[in-house]
Design a protein around this motif. Structure first.
Motif, PDB file in Angstrom:
ATOM      1  N   GLY A 157       0.858  -1.181   0.000  1.00 12.72           N
ATOM      2  CA  GLY A 157       0.000   0.000   0.000  1.00 12.72           C
ATOM      3  C   GLY A 157       0.893   1.228   0.000  1.00 12.72           C
ATOM      4  N   ASP A 158       0.698   2.131   0.979  1.00 14.31           N
ATOM      5  CA  ASP A 158       1.571   3.299   1.015  1.00 14.31           C
ATOM      6  C   ASP A 158       2.602   3.183   2.138  1.00 14.31           C
ATOM      7  OD1 ASP A 158      -0.178   3.466   3.060  1.00 14.31           O
ATOM      8  OD2 ASP A 158      -0.751   5.572   2.730  1.00 14.31           O
ATOM      9  N   GLN A 159       2.848   1.963   2.589  1.00 11.03           N
ATOM     10  CA  GLN A 159       3.768   1.765   3.718  1.00 11.03           C
ATOM     11  C   GLN A 159       4.966   0.922   3.297  1.00 11.03           C
ATOM     12  OE1 GLN A 159       3.196   2.455   7.079  1.00 11.03           O
ATOM     13  NE2 GLN A 159       1.011   2.878   7.230  1.00 11.03           N
ATOM     14  N   ASP A 160       6.107   1.220   3.915  1.00  9.74           N
ATOM     15  CA  ASP A 160       7.265   0.348   3.726  1.00  9.74           C
ATOM     16  C   ASP A 160       7.275  -0.716   4.813  1.00  9.74           C
ATOM     17  OD1 ASP A 160       8.490   1.375   1.490  1.00  9.74           O
ATOM     18  OD2 ASP A 160       9.375   3.040   2.625  1.00  9.74           O
ATOM     19  N   ARG A 161       7.548  -1.918   4.413  1.00  9.44           N
ATOM     20  CA  ARG A 161       7.603  -3.029   5.367  1.00  9.44           C
ATOM     21  C   ARG A 161       8.991  -3.634   5.375  1.00  9.44           C
ATOM     22  NH1 ARG A 161       3.740  -1.510   7.632  1.00  9.44           N
ATOM     23  NH2 ARG A 161       1.648  -1.777   6.851  1.00  9.44           N
ATOM     24  N   ILE A 162       9.429  -4.075   6.550  1.00  7.94           N
ATOM     25  CA  ILE A 162      10.748  -4.714   6.630  1.00  7.94           C
ATOM     26  C   ILE A 162      10.529  -6.226   6.663  1.00  7.94           C
ATOM     27  CG2 ILE A 162      12.957  -4.649   7.834  1.00  7.94           C
ATOM     28  CD1 ILE A 162      11.779  -2.366   9.570  1.00  7.94           C
ATOM     29  N   VAL A 163      11.292  -6.936   5.842  1.00  4.45           N
ATOM     30  CA  VAL A 163      11.141  -8.397   5.794  1.00  4.45           C
ATOM     31  C   VAL A 163      12.053  -9.019   6.860  1.00  4.45           C
ATOM     32  CG1 VAL A 163      11.326 -10.452   4.335  1.00  4.45           C
ATOM     33  CG2 VAL A 163      10.716  -8.245   3.314  1.00  4.45           C
ATOM     34  N   PRO A 164      11.461  -9.767   7.792  1.00  2.00           N
ATOM     35  CA  PRO A 164      12.301 -10.346   8.847  1.00  2.00           C
ATOM     36  C   PRO A 164      13.108 -11.534   8.340  1.00  2.00           C
ATOM     37  CG  PRO A 164      10.030 -11.086   9.111  1.00  2.00           C
ATOM     38  CD  PRO A 164      10.037 -10.127   7.938  1.00  2.00           C
ATOM     39  N   ALA A 165      14.168 -11.886   9.060  1.00  2.00           N
ATOM     40  CA  ALA A 165      14.864 -13.143   8.762  1.00  2.00           C
ATOM     41  C   ALA A 165      13.995 -14.271   9.300  1.00  2.00           C
ATOM     42  CB  ALA A 165      16.229 -13.156   9.429  1.00  2.00           C
ATOM     43  N   ARG A 166      14.245 -15.474   8.820  1.00  3.94           N
ATOM     44  CA  ARG A 166      13.442 -16.614   9.261  1.00  3.94           C
ATOM     45  C   ARG A 166      14.405 -17.763   9.492  1.00  3.94           C
ATOM     46  NH1 ARG A 166       8.223 -18.639   8.471  1.00  3.94           N
ATOM     47  NH2 ARG A 166       7.561 -16.626   7.744  1.00  3.94           N
ATOM     48  N   SER A 167      14.325 -18.332  10.658  1.00  2.95           N
ATOM     49  CA  SER A 167      15.204 -19.462  10.954  1.00  2.95           C
ATOM     50  C   SER A 167      14.460 -20.392  11.882  1.00  2.95           C
ATOM     51  CB  SER A 167      16.475 -18.936  11.627  1.00  2.95           C
ATOM     52  OG  SER A 167      17.278 -19.999  12.054  1.00  2.95           O
ATOM     53  N   ILE A 170      11.101 -19.424  12.985  1.00  3.85           N
ATOM     54  CA  ILE A 170      10.952 -18.280  13.885  1.00  3.85           C
ATOM     55  C   ILE A 170      11.314 -17.020  13.099  1.00  3.85           C
ATOM     56  CG2 ILE A 170      11.996 -17.196  15.922  1.00  3.85           C
ATOM     57  CD1 ILE A 170      12.175 -20.193  16.967  1.00  3.85           C
ATOM     58  N   LEU A 171      10.488 -15.996  13.226  1.00  3.64           N
ATOM     59  CA  LEU A 171      10.779 -14.756  12.521  1.00  3.64           C
ATOM     60  C   LEU A 171      11.696 -13.917  13.407  1.00  3.64           C
ATOM     61  CD1 LEU A 171       7.272 -13.824  11.094  1.00  3.64           C
ATOM     62  CD2 LEU A 171       9.123 -15.116  10.036  1.00  3.64           C
ATOM     63  N   LEU A 172      12.647 -13.289  12.786  1.00  5.60           N
ATOM     64  CA  LEU A 172      13.677 -12.631  13.567  1.00  5.60           C
ATOM     65  C   LEU A 172      14.007 -11.254  13.008  1.00  5.60           C
ATOM     66  CD1 LEU A 172      15.860 -13.000  15.742  1.00  5.60           C
ATOM     67  CD2 LEU A 172      17.312 -13.963  13.975  1.00  5.60           C
ATOM     68  N   MET A 173      13.984 -10.274  13.903  1.00  8.98           N
ATOM     69  CA  MET A 173      14.442  -8.939  13.517  1.00  8.98           C
ATOM     70  C   MET A 173      15.430  -8.492  14.588  1.00  8.98           C
ATOM     71  SD  MET A 173      14.553  -6.630  11.403  1.00  8.98           S
ATOM     72  CE  MET A 173      13.420  -7.281  10.204  1.00  8.98           C
ATOM     73  N   SER A 174      16.538  -7.936  14.140  1.00  8.36           N
ATOM     74  CA  SER A 174      17.572  -7.571  15.115  1.00  8.36           C
ATOM     75  C   SER A 174      18.117  -6.192  14.805  1.00  8.36           C
ATOM     76  CB  SER A 174      18.716  -8.583  15.054  1.00  8.36           C
ATOM     77  OG  SER A 174      19.795  -8.125  15.835  1.00  8.36           O
ATOM     78  N   ILE A 175      18.360  -5.449  15.846  1.00 13.19           N
ATOM     79  CA  ILE A 175      18.997  -4.154  15.665  1.00 13.19           C
ATOM     80  C   ILE A 175      20.389  -4.367  15.066  1.00 13.19           C
ATOM     81  CG2 ILE A 175      19.927  -3.974  18.035  1.00 13.19           C
ATOM     82  CD1 ILE A 175      18.396  -0.959  17.422  1.00 13.19           C
TER      83      ILE A 175
END
Ligand code: ADP
Length: 351
Positions: A157-167, A170-175
């Motif tokens: 849509g009008d938003q940016d989305r971040i794709v998480p890693a997957r392992s 489990i979905l993973l997002m890290s600073i």
């Protein structure tokens, strides 16, 4: 490949609800390697009237879009655990409960406990994500073997989305995906908090039962801002036996009990509770004293969630990028017990 399959699945809508399969939580597992892909769909209802139709659509779509891949679609029905009621928390889906994993100081195994608890919850059938908020030493990418992952941004849509890693499902997002470890000390509190807020809200988590947040160790101002901003439902505090004797864990408990914070504490996990050498699996050496965390938990009216000894496989598998709870059955059992208690506490917290 797995991400591509996930994104194809997120384009398939449930005929009744109109929600996509990923968002509806029907996708239990996606694995792809060497020209083969397996998708496991789970329908909460036994004999879901739409199960066969959806299975056929998934097969057709994947065979059409990925012609050189051999696709196997497996349907499972029922058997999923009672899920916490979803709260709409992000604009990309819903996260039912956010659980912070905290410790009074570094090196007690907070990140290791987070990763293994995530695996144990996954093994119970929950949909799990991990947000690595440890700005001082993000270690989840290493624990899950996804170091070097560069998150993609996609436009929705009008938003940016971040794709998480997957392992390990489990979905993973890290600073750690966004900063170099050497830069961490330069981060100002507000910058880190803003980045974490974005990571929680803009990551494509889909529908999650539990999001575990690996907090930075300590109890300073930055911790207060992070826990204030991330809408945390409950906290798990990790301690080692010798830490109980000092003030760190007390400060950890007080931080969540502070009237401006008031986040329920699910309980305390005692890590490195004893040492068992590989060659003497029955022996237990209580190097740092015995039962301290349990006593402390009782004294301060917090649940004791369980204890984990020092074992080689925990350390080695952290370095290999696969948390031991998913590999070593003994470790799996210890964490299963902790995960069950945590779920019970979090679900009965009256939230
Ligand atoms: P923290 O997040 O609290 O700083 P980590 O989870 O990074 O701590 O753990 C610190 C080190 O201790 C890591 O090398 C990890 O592999 C090891 N470790 C943690 N828990 C255990 C355990 N129960 N048995 C063996 N090694 C452990």
């Amino acid at each position: 490949m797995e991400n591509r399959i996930q994104s194809l699945l997120s384009e398939i809508l449930h005929p009744e609800t109109g929600k996509d399969l990923v968002q509806s939580g029907f996708v239990e597992h996606v694995a792809a390697a060497a020209g083969k892909a397996t998708v496991v769909l789970r329908f909460a209802k036994a004999r879901d009237p739409f199960a066969i139709k959806i299975k056929n659509t998934v097969e057709e779509t994947l065979r059409r879009e990925l012609p050189s891949t051999e696709v196997l679609v497996v349907v499972k029905e029922g058997g999923a655990p009672p899920r916490p009621e979803p709260k709409t928390l992000t604009s990309t889906g819903s996260i039912a409960r956010v659980i912070a994993v905290a410790s009074g100081k570094g090196g007690v195994g907070k990140s290791t406990v987070t990763a293994n608890l995530a695996v144990a919850l996954r093994d119970m059938g929950y949909r799990v994500g991990v947000l690595d908020a440890d700005i001082y030493g993000p270690s989840q990418p290493r624990m899950f073997g996804v170091e070097g992952y560069v998150p993609d941004a996609v436009r929705e849509g009008d938003q940016d989305r971040i794709v998480p890693a997957r392992s390990m499902e489990i979905l993973l997002m890290s600073i750690g995906f966004f900063i170099r470890p050497t830069d961490a000390l330069l981060w100002r509190g507000a910058m880190a908090v803003n980045a974490l807020k974005q990571m929680i809200h803009q990551t494509q988590w889909g529908a999650l039962d539990f999001l575990l947040v690996d907090l930075p160790p300590g109890t300073g101002d930055i911790h207060l801002s992070i826990i204030g901003e991330l809408k945390i439902d409950a906290a798990v505090i990790v301690s080692t036996p010798q830490q109980v004797a000092v003030a760190d864990v007390v400060r950890g408990v007080e931080m969540f009990r502070n009237e401006n914070v008031a986040i329920p504490i699910a309980g305390i996990v005692e890590n490195m509770a004893w040492f068992t050498p590989e060659e003497l699996p029955e022996a237990r050496y209580y190097l740092f004293g015995r039962g301290g965390a349990r006593r402390y938990a009782e004294e301060c009216g917090v649940a004791f969630l369980g204890e984990i000894p020092i074992v080689q496989s925990i350390m080695e598998s952290a370095d290999d990028g696969r948390p031991a709870a998913g590999i070593d059955p003994r470790v799996g059992e210890w964490y299963r017990a902790i995960a069950e208690k945590t779920v019970e506490k979090v679900m009965t917290n009256g939230q």
